[in-house]
Design a protein around this motif. Structure first.
Motif, short mmCIF file in Angstrom:
data_model
loop_
_atom_site.label_atom_id
_atom_site.label_comp_id
_atom_site.label_asym_id
_atom_site.label_seq_id
_atom_site.Cartn_x
_atom_site.Cartn_y
_atom_site.Cartn_z
N GLU A 133 -16.78 2.85 7.41
CA GLU A 133 -16.56 3.14 5.97
C GLU A 133 -17.18 4.48 5.65
O GLU A 133 -17.70 5.22 6.54
CB GLU A 133 -17.33 2.09 5.13
N ASP A 161 -12.79 4.84 -3.43
CA ASP A 161 -12.62 3.66 -4.39
C ASP A 161 -11.20 3.39 -4.17
O ASP A 161 -10.90 2.15 -4.09
CB ASP A 161 -12.74 4.03 -5.80
N LEU A 162 -10.23 4.34 -3.82
CA LEU A 162 -8.71 3.95 -3.66
C LEU A 162 -8.55 3.05 -2.34
O LEU A 162 -8.04 2.01 -2.28
CB LEU A 162 -8.01 5.04 -3.67
N GLN A 163 -9.41 3.73 -1.25
CA GLN A 163 -9.38 2.76 -0.21
C GLN A 163 -9.66 1.39 -0.32
O GLN A 163 -9.28 0.47 0.03
CB GLN A 163 -10.16 3.52 1.18
N SER A 164 -10.77 1.28 -1.14
CA SER A 164 -11.55 -0.22 -1.33
C SER A 164 -10.53 -0.98 -1.98
O SER A 164 -10.34 -2.13 -1.75
CB SER A 164 -12.87 0.07 -2.07
N MET A 165 -9.88 -0.63 -3.24
CA MET A 165 -8.95 -1.30 -3.82
C MET A 165 -7.64 -1.29 -3.38
O MET A 165 -7.10 -2.59 -3.53
CB MET A 165 -8.80 -0.39 -5.22
N ARG A 166 -6.90 -0.51 -2.67
CA ARG A 166 -5.58 -0.38 -2.24
C ARG A 166 -5.41 -0.65 -0.92
O ARG A 166 -4.33 -0.65 -0.27
CB ARG A 166 -4.97 0.48 -2.98
N GLN A 190 -13.82 8.97 -5.53
CA GLN A 190 -12.72 8.19 -6.06
C GLN A 190 -11.69 7.94 -4.81
O GLN A 190 -11.00 7.00 -5.06
CB GLN A 190 -11.88 9.41 -6.89
N GLU A 198 -6.19 -0.67 3.56
CA GLU A 198 -6.46 -1.91 4.53
C GLU A 198 -7.18 -1.07 5.82
O GLU A 198 -7.58 0.06 5.50
CB GLU A 198 -5.07 -2.32 4.98
N MET A 225 0.88 -1.23 0.17
CA MET A 225 0.16 0.06 0.10
C MET A 225 0.96 1.35 -0.02
O MET A 225 1.56 1.46 0.77
CB MET A 225 -0.97 0.06 1.24
#
Length: 100
Positions: A80, A39-44, A36, A46, A1
């Protein structure tokens, strides 16, 4: 990350960064920028990370929740939808929770 380094210890908490972002971009585009970051938190991200939105450029990144706590003394609510808005030139930040 990939975590970004912010000068949080020197920054001031404020309440106006979100309204400033909405005024500059419009409500729809400001919400898109925050989505966005989420979304970065969701994809990359922890469980220990928090998405950051740089208000001047709409750049996004991640920081560790403990870094925010350690450098500012502020508690970071779990859950979240939390986004840290940050102004680098003014060293200001606003922590907010968005509804998805």
């Amino acid at each position: 990350m990939g975590l970004i380094d912010l000068q949080l210890a020197e920054a001031t908490p404020v309440n106006g960064l979100w309204s400033e972002l909405v005024e500059r971009l419009g409500a729809e585009r400001a919400q898109l920028a925050c989505r966005q970051a989420l979304d970065l938190q969701s994809m990359r991200g922890e469980a220990v990370s928090l998405p950051v939105l740089l208000v001047e450029t709409c750049g996004v990144g991640l920081i560790e929740r403990q870094q925010l706590r350690r450098e500012t003394g502020l508690p970071v609510p779990e859950g979240e939808g939390m986004v840290l808005l940050f102004s680098r030139p003014r060293l200001q930040f606003q922590l907010m929770q968005l509804q998805r």
